[in-house]
Design a protein around this motif. Structure first.
Motif, mmCIF file in Angstrom:
data_model
loop_
_atom_site.group_PDB
_atom_site.id
_atom_site.type_symbol
_atom_site.label_atom_id
_atom_site.label_comp_id
_atom_site.label_asym_id
_atom_site.label_seq_id
_atom_site.Cartn_x
_atom_site.Cartn_y
_atom_site.Cartn_z
ATOM 1 N N VAL A 161 0.838 -1.249 -0.199
ATOM 2 C CA VAL A 161 -0.003 0.066 -0.041
ATOM 3 C C VAL A 161 1.014 1.163 0.059
ATOM 4 O O VAL A 161 1.944 1.285 0.821
ATOM 5 N N PHE A 162 0.407 2.095 -0.873
ATOM 6 C CA PHE A 162 1.372 3.579 -1.082
ATOM 7 C C PHE A 162 0.482 4.399 -0.722
ATOM 8 O O PHE A 162 -0.672 4.522 -0.967
ATOM 9 N N VAL A 163 0.935 5.402 0.086
ATOM 10 C CA VAL A 163 0.131 6.759 0.341
ATOM 11 C C VAL A 163 1.061 7.996 0.192
ATOM 12 O O VAL A 163 2.157 8.103 0.347
ATOM 13 N N ASP A 164 0.536 8.906 -0.625
ATOM 14 C CA ASP A 164 0.951 10.376 -0.914
ATOM 15 C C ASP A 164 0.234 11.409 -0.198
ATOM 16 O O ASP A 164 -1.042 11.740 -0.587
ATOM 17 N N LEU A 165 1.058 11.950 0.653
ATOM 18 C CA LEU A 165 0.358 13.040 1.633
ATOM 19 C C LEU A 165 0.633 14.431 1.207
ATOM 20 O O LEU A 165 1.742 14.891 1.080
ATOM 21 N N GLY A 166 -0.325 14.986 0.501
ATOM 22 C CA GLY A 166 -0.366 16.006 -0.451
ATOM 23 C C GLY A 166 0.087 15.649 -1.779
ATOM 24 O O GLY A 166 1.177 16.084 -2.220
ATOM 25 N N SER A 167 -0.745 15.085 -2.481
ATOM 26 C CA SER A 167 -0.544 14.518 -3.849
ATOM 27 C C SER A 167 -0.824 15.673 -4.842
ATOM 28 O O SER A 167 -0.788 14.890 -5.880
ATOM 29 N N GLY A 168 -1.105 16.647 -4.727
ATOM 30 C CA GLY A 168 -1.069 17.509 -5.722
ATOM 31 C C GLY A 168 -2.296 16.861 -6.970
ATOM 32 O O GLY A 168 -3.295 16.796 -6.609
ATOM 33 N N VAL A 169 -1.800 17.099 -8.210
ATOM 34 C CA VAL A 169 -2.698 16.643 -9.063
ATOM 35 C C VAL A 169 -2.663 15.225 -9.446
ATOM 36 O O VAL A 169 -3.302 14.531 -10.297
ATOM 37 N N GLY A 170 -2.026 14.409 -8.549
ATOM 38 C CA GLY A 170 -2.085 12.853 -8.308
ATOM 39 C C GLY A 170 -1.060 12.201 -9.385
ATOM 40 O O GLY A 170 -1.120 10.959 -9.397
ATOM 41 N N ASN A 171 0.007 12.736 -9.717
ATOM 42 C CA ASN A 171 0.957 12.234 -10.631
ATOM 43 C C ASN A 171 1.766 11.006 -9.871
ATOM 44 O O ASN A 171 1.620 9.954 -10.479
ATOM 45 N N VAL A 172 2.146 11.085 -8.683
ATOM 46 C CA VAL A 172 2.668 10.169 -7.939
ATOM 47 C C VAL A 172 1.885 8.980 -7.702
ATOM 48 O O VAL A 172 2.401 7.716 -7.744
ATOM 49 N N VAL A 173 0.563 9.175 -7.315
ATOM 50 C CA VAL A 173 -0.367 8.018 -7.054
ATOM 51 C C VAL A 173 -0.662 7.227 -8.315
ATOM 52 O O VAL A 173 -0.644 6.063 -8.038
ATOM 53 N N LEU A 174 -0.549 7.841 -9.562
ATOM 54 C CA LEU A 174 -0.999 7.226 -10.599
ATOM 55 C C LEU A 174 0.237 6.418 -11.188
ATOM 56 O O LEU A 174 0.091 5.114 -11.367
ATOM 57 N N GLN A 175 1.327 6.842 -10.820
ATOM 58 C CA GLN A 175 2.587 6.140 -11.217
ATOM 59 C C GLN A 175 2.793 4.909 -10.284
ATOM 60 O O GLN A 175 3.073 3.896 -10.928
ATOM 61 N N ALA A 176 2.649 5.267 -8.998
ATOM 62 C CA ALA A 176 2.831 4.094 -8.223
ATOM 63 C C ALA A 176 1.704 2.699 -8.692
ATOM 64 O O ALA A 176 1.907 1.709 -8.811
ATOM 65 N N ALA A 177 0.370 3.159 -8.877
ATOM 66 C CA ALA A 177 -0.673 2.223 -9.224
ATOM 67 C C ALA A 177 -0.119 1.600 -10.551
ATOM 68 O O ALA A 177 -0.471 0.442 -10.808
ATOM 69 N N LEU A 178 0.389 2.226 -11.712
ATOM 70 C CA LEU A 178 0.704 1.726 -12.949
ATOM 71 C C LEU A 178 2.222 1.233 -12.782
ATOM 72 O O LEU A 178 2.151 -0.234 -13.223
#
Length: 492
Positions: free
Chosen positions: A335-352
């Motif tokens: 499980v990955f969590v980005d606190l202060g994720s902005g436009v979501g770039n890092v969240v999407l990169q981790a998922a992909l």
């Protein structure tokens, strides 16, 4: 100019020297090689050229996202043309089955193909809704109208948006459609160029290359990658000589072949043999999403409050790959969590890139709106590419009080905090939140939560965190060219 097209700075050995070193009476003696100094220097120049990062507009943090500026800078005009808008733009959409096999590689060599080094046996990369040739009975044996749910490139880069037709293509013939390996529909492009717009020629060529290199076996990729007459070579040649009709013909051939490979299950079967994508393909898919959602509205990210925690800056794709793959070694079951994720770039990169469950939380309204747009486009494009990302969830609000984020933090394996511009009060609040993290959880931050000065909050940080100080190279963040330092803290 590409490194391979540059003229060498070194002259070959004089002809008379080669004659002296290779006498006529000894024909089997090998000819002398070029000067070692010249050869090694040329290779060094080539490596330097390939390794040189894309230049990015420096911008102080906080500020506007220069990551978008760097994406725009990479787009180069393939040619000029008329800027008048045609009355009708037609899109090529021939989907008949593929033709004859490509020419054989007579030199016994093939362009170097990217190989996926990472193995995650628990990840199923193939998208569950990948199209494998099934026909909709209601369509009477024909393909259904496209229902992609994506933002087509032609919606943003077209003759009506001050773009010009390229490669000598008539305005009424700039429309073209491109097949992807996972969906039955096609993306619409117009073969045009405009400043700060999607470069259709470059985008199409890159898609074709990635499909050939990553979705097919060596044998199936032969018609695409054969170095003298393959489809990739045809696209390159047509672009270089501004042959618009040749380019469209090569795309048409590509579409036919991919259509056939989808129908017979070849692409789906190949995806079942791999568990991850190369980082450059991950970055390209994410850039496609960003260019169609965030880039047209990037001015919204400049609205921030100086001196507050609500500022904006991006960690770029190579940095996140280093964090997720090399440093924390994440897997699809984590499980990955980005606190202060902005436009979501890092969240999407981790998922992909990892295929893990990926969460983010942001409180800036404009950034949240763009993040939602990215997530929608991301999910549609992953299906178009035929790959299944991990679950991605974006939350709005203050991560200190968001109940869903507080709950998921209890089972998080990696937490990212881009606290480069956070106030000391917010960093202290984060330390208190870290008390609920499980043992072994990794916290990646731009600044350490453990400081030399003594305070109650710092005593807590020192007692619960083991800190590793690391450095990142230049062009890894959006707000500066320069490298810097970051930390990975492990919950004791």
């Amino acid at each position: 100019m590409g490194a391979l097209n540059q003229k060498s700075k070194f002259k070959p050995p004089p002809p008379q020297i080669r004659v002296q070193r290779v006498p006529i009476e000894k024909p089997k003696q090998p000819k002398p090689k070029p000067s070692p100094t010249a050869s090694s220097s040329s290779n060094q120049n080539l490596l330097q050229h390939r390794a040189k990062p894309q230049s990015k507009s420096a911008s102080p943090y906080p500020g506007s996202s220069s990551a978008d500026e760097s994406r725009r800078a990479k787009r180069k005009a393939p040619g000029g043309g008329s800027s008048r808008s045609p009355s009708v733009v037609k899109f090529d959409s021939d989907d008949s089955d593929g033709g004859a096999d490509g020419d054989s590689d007579v030199f016994g060599a093939r362009r170097k193909r990217r190989r996926v080094a990472r193995v995650d046996p628990d990840r199923k990369l193939r998208h569950p809704k990948i199209w494998t040739g099934a026909v909709d009975e209601k369509a009477n044996g024909k393909e259904r109208p496209r229902e992609l749910g994506i933002i087509h490139a032609a919606e943003l880069a077209n003759l009506k948006s001050k773009c010009q037709a390229v490669m000598g293509i008539p305005e009424e013939a700039v429309g073209i459609e491109l097949r992807y390996p996972g969906g039955r529909g096609r993306e619409k492009y117009e073969l045009v160029y405009g400043k700060d717009k999607i470069d259709a020629v470059k985008d199409i060529t890159t898609v074709v290359k990635f499909v050939a290199e990553n979705y097919l076996s060596d044998e199936d990729a032969q018609p695409f990658l054969e170095p003298t007459a393959g489809i990739c070579r045809q696209l390159e040649r047509s672009t270089n000589v501004k042959d618009g009709e040749g380019f469209k013909s090569a795309v048409k051939d590509y579409n036919k072949r991919v259509f056939a490979l989808q129908k017979d299950g070849t692409i789906a079967e190949h995806l079942d043999t791999i568990s991850s994508l190369p980082s450059d393909l991950v970055a390209f898919i994410l850039d496609q999403v960003y260019d169609r959602t965030v880039a047209p509205k990037v001015e919204l990210l400049k609205k921030y409050e100086n001196g507050s925690d609500n500022v904006y800056g991006e960690l770029l794709h190579p940095f996140i790959t280093d964090i997720l793959v090399r440093e924390t070694k994440m897997t699809s079951q984590q499980v990955f969590v980005d606190l202060g994720s902005g436009v979501g770039n890092v969240v999407l990169q981790a998922a992909l890139e990892i295929g893990c469950e990926s969460w983010g939380c942001e409180m800036m309204e404009n950034a949240c709106d763009l993040a939602d747009a990215q997530l929608k486009e991301f999910q549609a494009r992953c299906q178009l590419w035929g790959v299944a990302p991990g679950k991605a969830q974006l939350e709005r609000g203050d991560f200190r009080t968001n109940e869903r984020i507080l709950e998921v933090l209890r089972r998080a394996d990696v937490v990212l905090v881009n606290n480069q511009a956070f106030t000391s009060q917010l960093n202290d609040s984060l330390v208190s939140m870290f008390l609920d993290l499980k043992s072994g959880c990794k916290i990646v931050s731009l600044k350490s939560f453990v400081h030399e000065h003594k305070s109650a909050s710092n005593d807590v940080a020192m007692s619960i965190l083991d800190v590793q100080d690391l450095t990142y190279p230049s062009d890894y963040v959006s707000w500066t060219h320069q490298g810097g330092t970051y930390c990975i803290s492990t919950r004791k």
